[in-house]
Structures are given as structure tokens and as C-alpha cells.
Design a protein around this motif. Structure first.
Motif, short mmCIF file in Angstrom:
data_model
loop_
_atom_site.label_atom_id
_atom_site.label_comp_id
_atom_site.label_asym_id
_atom_site.label_seq_id
_atom_site.Cartn_x
_atom_site.Cartn_y
_atom_site.Cartn_z
N TRP A 176 -2.42 -6.51 -4.39
CA TRP A 176 -2.34 -5.75 -3.14
C TRP A 176 -2.17 -6.75 -2.01
O TRP A 176 -3.04 -7.60 -1.78
CB TRP A 176 -3.62 -4.93 -2.99
N GLU A 177 -1.06 -6.66 -1.32
CA GLU A 177 -0.79 -7.50 -0.17
C GLU A 177 -1.36 -6.78 1.06
O GLU A 177 -0.79 -5.78 1.51
CB GLU A 177 0.72 -7.71 -0.05
N ALA A 229 -1.59 -7.45 4.27
CA ALA A 229 -0.83 -7.43 5.53
C ALA A 229 0.20 -6.30 5.54
O ALA A 229 0.45 -5.69 6.58
CB ALA A 229 -0.14 -8.77 5.75
N THR A 230 0.80 -6.00 4.38
CA THR A 230 1.82 -4.94 4.31
C THR A 230 1.27 -3.65 3.73
O THR A 230 1.96 -2.64 3.71
CB THR A 230 3.01 -5.39 3.45
N ASP A 231 0.02 -3.69 3.22
CA ASP A 231 -0.63 -2.56 2.57
C ASP A 231 0.15 -2.09 1.34
O ASP A 231 0.14 -0.92 1.00
CB ASP A 231 -0.84 -1.40 3.54
N LYS A 232 0.84 -3.00 0.68
CA LYS A 232 1.60 -2.65 -0.52
C LYS A 232 0.86 -3.14 -1.76
O LYS A 232 0.44 -4.30 -1.82
CB LYS A 232 3.00 -3.25 -0.48
N TYR A 272 1.43 -3.79 -5.70
CA TYR A 272 2.44 -4.01 -6.73
C TYR A 272 1.72 -3.92 -8.07
O TYR A 272 0.70 -4.60 -8.28
CB TYR A 272 3.08 -5.38 -6.57
N PRO A 322 2.04 2.01 -0.95
CA PRO A 322 0.83 1.90 -0.12
C PRO A 322 -0.42 2.19 -0.97
O PRO A 322 -0.39 3.01 -1.88
CB PRO A 322 1.02 2.99 0.94
N SER A 363 -6.19 -11.80 2.38
CA SER A 363 -4.73 -11.69 2.34
C SER A 363 -4.22 -11.00 1.07
O SER A 363 -3.32 -10.17 1.16
CB SER A 363 -4.08 -13.06 2.48
N GLN A 364 -4.76 -11.33 -0.06
CA GLN A 364 -4.30 -10.76 -1.33
C GLN A 364 -5.51 -10.24 -2.12
O GLN A 364 -6.58 -10.84 -2.08
CB GLN A 364 -3.60 -11.81 -2.19
#
Length: 174
Positions: free
Chosen positions: A24-25, A27-30, A32, A53, A114-115
Motif C-alpha cells: 500500500w503506497e 501517498a497515493t492511497d493505492k 497493489y 484505493p 510511506s509504504q
């Protein structure tokens, strides 16, 4: 099964039992995730590979478990401590799957979250209850098609009761 098979896609698990991994990144709320996690959460595997998201995953968590899961994830992001949580999700067919999740939030050089990475795997805690629900659902269809309304009403009440969390079923944060 040999090590190469395990490393490159062959699995001793069935699709329903395979653990899934994610990152989960923040900063982008994505988020993977691999196809195994997509299957557990009833999401499109192509979309999980390109990132979704986090809310799309949270929406697949059983409503009774969602608050404690969200709190545990938030605490892990804030503290940096490892995350471990047991809860229930809805797969693509709408069936409840009991899972356990482990993860950890990583920070950048400035110490900011961050991650977030982790693994989610099915625990099969609800197998017997799911089997009972499946049999009751089949009986409900038969009762309805046979015009047995009183029996259908009783089976609907049973299915509603089975859908409620039992004290040992509620999400537990470790």
C-alpha cells in the motif's frame, strides 16, 4: 512440490486457500495486490495488480469487523508496530471468508509513513458455519419453489442468525 514451482506460481493451495500479498503506497492511497488477494476480497485481479484505493478493500470486510480492522491498521501506520488481525471478508460470490492479516508500515528517510506491506491468508474458521449456511440456502430455495412459505420464513430467520457474528467470530486484534 519443488522450490521452483512454489517460487514461480504453482501452489499447493486451492484458489480459495491461497494467501495473498499486497503493498500500500500511502501517498497515493493505492494498494497493489496479487490475484490471490483479489480472489479473497472478491476484486478484479487485473485491477488489484495496477492498484486500487484502500477503501475498495475495506468495503469487502464484514461490517462488524471493519471498525477494529481500521483501528488496527491506523495504529500500525502511526506506531510502526507490526499488524496482526483476524477478520472476515466477502469473496466474489458474497461468501464470508475468515482471514488473518499480517503487515507492517515502513517509513521514509524523514520518518514519515510511506509504504505498508503484508499478507492475508484464509483461516477456514468459518468452514462449518459456511457449510450450514449453504445447506440452509439450498433448503430455502426448495421451500420457496415448493410453496412452503412457513418453512421458507423459518429458514430465512436461521440464515439471518447464522450471518450474525458469534462471540468467538468477532475480529480480534493481536
Amino acid at each position: 512440490m519443488n522450490l521452483v514451482d512454489r517460487a514461480f506460481g504453482a501452489s499447493e493451495f486451492s484458489d480459495a486457500e491461497e494467501p495473498g500479498i499486497f503493498t500500500w503506497e500511502l501517498a497515493t492511497d493505492k494498494v497493489y495486490a496479487d490475484s490471490a488477494l483479489a480472489n479473497l476480497f472478491g476484486l478484479d485481479p487485473e485491477q488489484t495488480l495496477t492498484g486500487l484505493p484502500v477503501i475498495r478493500y475495506l468495503d469487502r470486510i464484514h461490517p462488524d469487523d471493519k471498525p477494529s480492522v481500521a483501528k488496527a491498521i491506523s495504529e500500525s501506520v502511526i506506531t510502526g508496530n507490526p499488524y496482526r488481525c483476524d477478520y472476515r471478508v466477502f469473496d466474489r460470490s458474497g461468501q464470508i471468508v475468515a482471514v488473518a492479516a499480517l503487515g507492517r508500515c515502513f517509513r521514509d528517510e524523514d520518518g514519515n509513513p510511506s509504504q505498508y506491506a503484508g499478507i492475508v491468508f484464509p483461516t477456514n474458521d468459518h468452514v462449518q458455519q459456511d457449510e450450514l449456511s449453504a445447506h440452509c440456502s439450498a433448503a430455502l430455495k426448495i421451500a420457496r419453489s415448493s410453496g412452503l412459505q412457513a418453512t421458507a420464513d423459518a429458514l430465512e430467520a436461521i440464515l439471518k442468525e447464522l450471518a450474525k457474528p458469534m462471540p468467538s467470530d468477532v475480529a480480534q486484534v493481536h
